[in-house]
Design a protein around this motif. Structure first.
Motif, short mmCIF file in Angstrom:
data_model
loop_
_atom_site.label_atom_id
_atom_site.label_comp_id
_atom_site.label_asym_id
_atom_site.label_seq_id
_atom_site.Cartn_x
_atom_site.Cartn_y
_atom_site.Cartn_z
N GLY A 26 42.92 35.59 152.04
CA GLY A 26 42.15 36.23 152.90
C GLY A 26 41.94 37.74 152.80
N THR A 27 43.02 38.31 151.93
CA THR A 27 42.97 39.56 151.70
C THR A 27 41.66 40.20 151.17
OG1 THR A 27 45.27 39.49 151.09
CG2 THR A 27 44.25 41.52 150.57
N SER A 28 41.40 41.23 151.59
CA SER A 28 39.98 41.83 151.07
C SER A 28 40.30 43.27 150.63
CB SER A 28 38.79 41.67 152.07
OG SER A 28 38.90 42.45 153.30
N PHE A 29 39.49 43.97 150.19
CA PHE A 29 39.47 45.18 149.60
C PHE A 29 38.19 45.64 149.23
CE2 PHE A 29 40.06 48.47 146.15
CZ PHE A 29 40.53 49.35 147.11
N LYS A 30 37.51 46.81 149.65
CA LYS A 30 36.12 47.15 149.34
C LYS A 30 35.95 48.62 148.57
CE LYS A 30 34.08 45.04 153.31
NZ LYS A 30 33.41 45.13 154.70
N LEU B 184 41.46 46.69 140.61
CA LEU B 184 42.06 45.57 141.31
C LEU B 184 43.58 45.05 140.93
CD1 LEU B 184 38.93 43.33 141.90
CD2 LEU B 184 39.90 44.83 143.37
N GLN B 185 43.61 45.09 139.49
CA GLN B 185 44.83 44.73 139.05
C GLN B 185 45.93 45.60 139.21
OE1 GLN B 185 44.66 43.86 134.73
NE2 GLN B 185 42.66 42.48 135.06
N LYS B 186 45.63 46.89 139.26
CA LYS B 186 46.52 48.06 139.50
C LYS B 186 47.02 47.97 141.06
CE LYS B 186 45.10 51.28 135.75
NZ LYS B 186 44.32 52.58 135.56
N ARG B 187 46.29 47.51 141.92
CA ARG B 187 46.50 47.46 143.16
C ARG B 187 47.33 46.11 143.55
NH1 ARG B 187 43.76 51.30 146.24
NH2 ARG B 187 44.45 50.30 148.16
N GLY B 188 47.51 45.22 142.59
CA GLY B 188 48.20 44.05 142.68
C GLY B 188 47.59 42.75 142.89
N PHE B 189 46.24 42.91 142.91
CA PHE B 189 45.44 41.79 143.09
C PHE B 189 45.38 41.21 141.61
CE2 PHE B 189 43.52 44.67 146.14
CZ PHE B 189 43.92 44.11 147.18
N THR B 190 45.63 39.54 141.69
CA THR B 190 45.46 38.83 140.36
C THR B 190 44.41 37.88 140.16
OG1 THR B 190 47.19 37.23 141.14
CG2 THR B 190 47.91 39.17 140.12
N ASN B 191 43.94 37.64 141.36
CA ASN B 191 42.66 36.49 141.30
C ASN B 191 41.95 36.62 142.68
OD1 ASN B 191 43.79 34.40 143.18
ND2 ASN B 191 45.48 34.57 141.74
N GLY B 192 40.63 36.01 142.70
CA GLY B 192 39.78 36.21 143.70
C GLY B 192 38.46 36.30 143.35
N MET C 19 47.80 35.83 133.99
CA MET C 19 46.59 36.71 133.60
C MET C 19 45.52 36.95 134.69
SD MET C 19 43.97 36.43 130.46
CE MET C 19 42.64 37.47 130.19
N ALA C 20 45.07 37.95 134.95
CA ALA C 20 44.22 38.06 136.11
C ALA C 20 42.77 37.34 136.00
CB ALA C 20 43.95 39.79 136.49
N GLN C 21 42.40 36.55 137.05
CA GLN C 21 41.26 36.00 136.82
C GLN C 21 40.46 36.40 138.36
OE1 GLN C 21 40.13 33.49 134.62
NE2 GLN C 21 41.79 34.16 133.40
N PHE C 22 39.13 37.12 137.92
CA PHE C 22 38.23 37.46 138.91
C PHE C 22 36.69 36.78 138.68
CE2 PHE C 22 41.08 40.97 138.68
CZ PHE C 22 41.71 40.94 139.74
N GLU D 227 37.58 39.66 147.52
CA GLU D 227 38.33 38.69 148.53
C GLU D 227 39.35 37.75 147.79
OE1 GLU D 227 34.89 36.39 150.25
OE2 GLU D 227 34.32 38.30 151.47
N ALA D 228 40.57 37.88 148.22
CA ALA D 228 41.49 36.95 147.58
C ALA D 228 41.39 35.52 148.49
CB ALA D 228 43.05 37.59 147.94
N GLU D 229 42.26 34.61 147.82
CA GLU D 229 42.24 33.19 148.44
C GLU D 229 43.13 33.38 149.61
OE1 GLU D 229 43.98 31.03 145.28
OE2 GLU D 229 42.29 31.02 143.93
#
Length: 419
Positions: free
Chosen positions: A61-65, A25-33, A1-4, A57-59
């Motif tokens: 170092g990936t980022s998205f604005k 964020l989930q649709k873009r494949g990010f799951t936590n951060g 489960m995604a955790q933000f 900011e992912a753990e």
């Protein structure tokens, strides 16, 4: 489960808005951060929405604005700013109209230079009072907001005119190819200026502002006083007259509606604008191209440059409109002839001069002096807001800028036969 986890300036966000951010964020494949929320801009950059930057900011170092436009929730503010209508218009534009226009140009237009750039919309919340629009952060692509206290340069205004012409051509192409869907979308967009102008409290405010401006310039020339008389107090009449003309007009398009410097971002190269993108579609509605064009010229240029380049700019707009229409198998001399443009510029002149005068008292203020109505609290928000917008609250420098802007608008209107 995604955790933000959310950090920073996110206190005003409600659960539906946070869920939208997480969903994107989930649709873009990010799951936590973590998601850092920051305020964007200064007072005076946006009068209707709270604008936030969402930095994921992912753990690793990936980022998205992303940029989020958040509606105010206080009922008095929402009523004063017509929040429901403004967000309805913009949500309709970003979720339905602009994607359709983009689809049309991607089918017909071969090169990127011939296309209009629209900010990507990642999602919306249309549930009141939590209206929310989540958009591409154009700063990541190198676009920036210019100084709203300065008129656009020659390069800047030509870019803006070209973008407006390309945008209008897409609207004409949409109307020509899918008239029923066009009508469906355009009917969802409400004429904010006509609604505001006809409200009794707004009429009173316009009358007071008209007297305020007359008193400010009465020692300059009687011709200005004579032109100003009725320019604002009759705004509701002008709006109604324009509405009657627009009903069933074959020349109408879904306009951008709010073309001023803060709503046109530019990408610069060696300090020179080389690319532009329009943002903010809260005032979009079905109207005439002349309305958008005059709004742009009155709010983004000064009289000295209008006097020198006005005819050139009008010709350039129509040339760019014709070039863009050709890409869709259409011709300007059939869709919107030059003589019709000239006639409509005169027809819309009084209305657009009036709006230019109304907006002037907001556009000349430094950020430190701007009345941020959406942040106001108390039992008398409406009265307090009107009092603070009065020129009596301006310092000498701001009054000087306002006086110069008002006289410039009136001089241009007289010079070009718009009133």
């Amino acid at each position: 489960m995604a955790q933000f986890t959310f950090e920073g300036d996110f206190d005003i966000l409600a659960d539906p808005q946070i869920k939208l951010v997480e969903s994107v964020l989930q649709k873009r494949g990010f799951t936590n951060g973590k998601v850092i929320v920051e305020p964007v801009g200064q007072k005076g950059d946006n009068y209707v929405a709270h604008v936030k930057r969402f930095i994921y900011e992912a753990e690793d170092g990936t980022s998205f604005k992303m940029i989020g436009k958040v509606a105010p929730v206080a009922e008095q503010i929402r009523l004063l700013m017509n929040t429901v209508i403004m967000f309805n218009n913009e949500i309709t534009m970003y979720s339905q109209v602009l994607p359709k226009l983009d689809e049309i140009q991607n089918t017909a237009v071969a090169t990127e230079d011939e296309k209009v750039r629209f900010p990507t919309c990642y999602g919306v919340v249309d549930e009141a009072p939590y209206e929310f629009i989540l958009l591409e952060d154009l700063k990541e692509a190198g676009f920036e907001m210019l100084d709203r206290m300065e008129p656009l340069s020659k390069d800047g205004i030509r870019l803006a005119i070209k973008d407006l012409a390309k945008y209008h051509s897409l609207s004409y192409a949409f109307r020509n190819s899918e008239p029923e869907l066009y009508e469906n979308y355009s009917n969802r967009l409400l004429n904010m200026w006509a609604i505001m102008a006809s409200a009794p409290e707004t009429e009173q405010y316009f009358e007071a502002l008209e007297n305020d401006l007359i008193n400010m310039i009465q020692n300059v020339s009687d011709k200005y006083k004579n032109v100003l008389k009725g320019a604002l107090s009759q705004l509701a009449h002008f709006a109604k007259k324009i509405q009657n003309y627009e009903k069933g007009s074959k020349y109408s398009i879904i306009q951008q509606g709010d073309c001023w410097i803060n709503n046109i971002l530019f990408r610069l190269e060696d300090g020179k604008p080389i690319d532009s993108v329009m943002i903010d579609y809260q005032l979009s509605r079905e109207s005439n191209p002349a309305s958008d064009l005059l709004y742009l010229l009155f709010n983004c240029t000064d009289h000295a440059n209008r006097k020198q380049h006005y005819e050139e700019w009008i010709d350039y707009y129509h040339e760019m409109l014709d070039d863009s229409l050709n890409l869709h198998g259409l011709k300007a001399n059939r869709i919107f002839p030059k003589d019709q443009l000239d006639a409509d510029l005169r027809r819309y002149g009084k209305m657009m001069v009036s709006l230019g005068l109304v907006l002037s008292s907001m556009l000349v203020r430094e950020s430190k002096d701007v009345v941020d109505i959406k942040e106001m609290t108390g039992d008398n928000v409406v009265e307090d807001a009107k009092a603070l917008m009065n020129s009596s609250t301006m310092d000498v420098a701001t009054l000087g800028r306002l006086k110069e802007k008002i006289i410039g608008i009136l001089d241009s209107a007289l010079e070009f036969g718009l009133i």
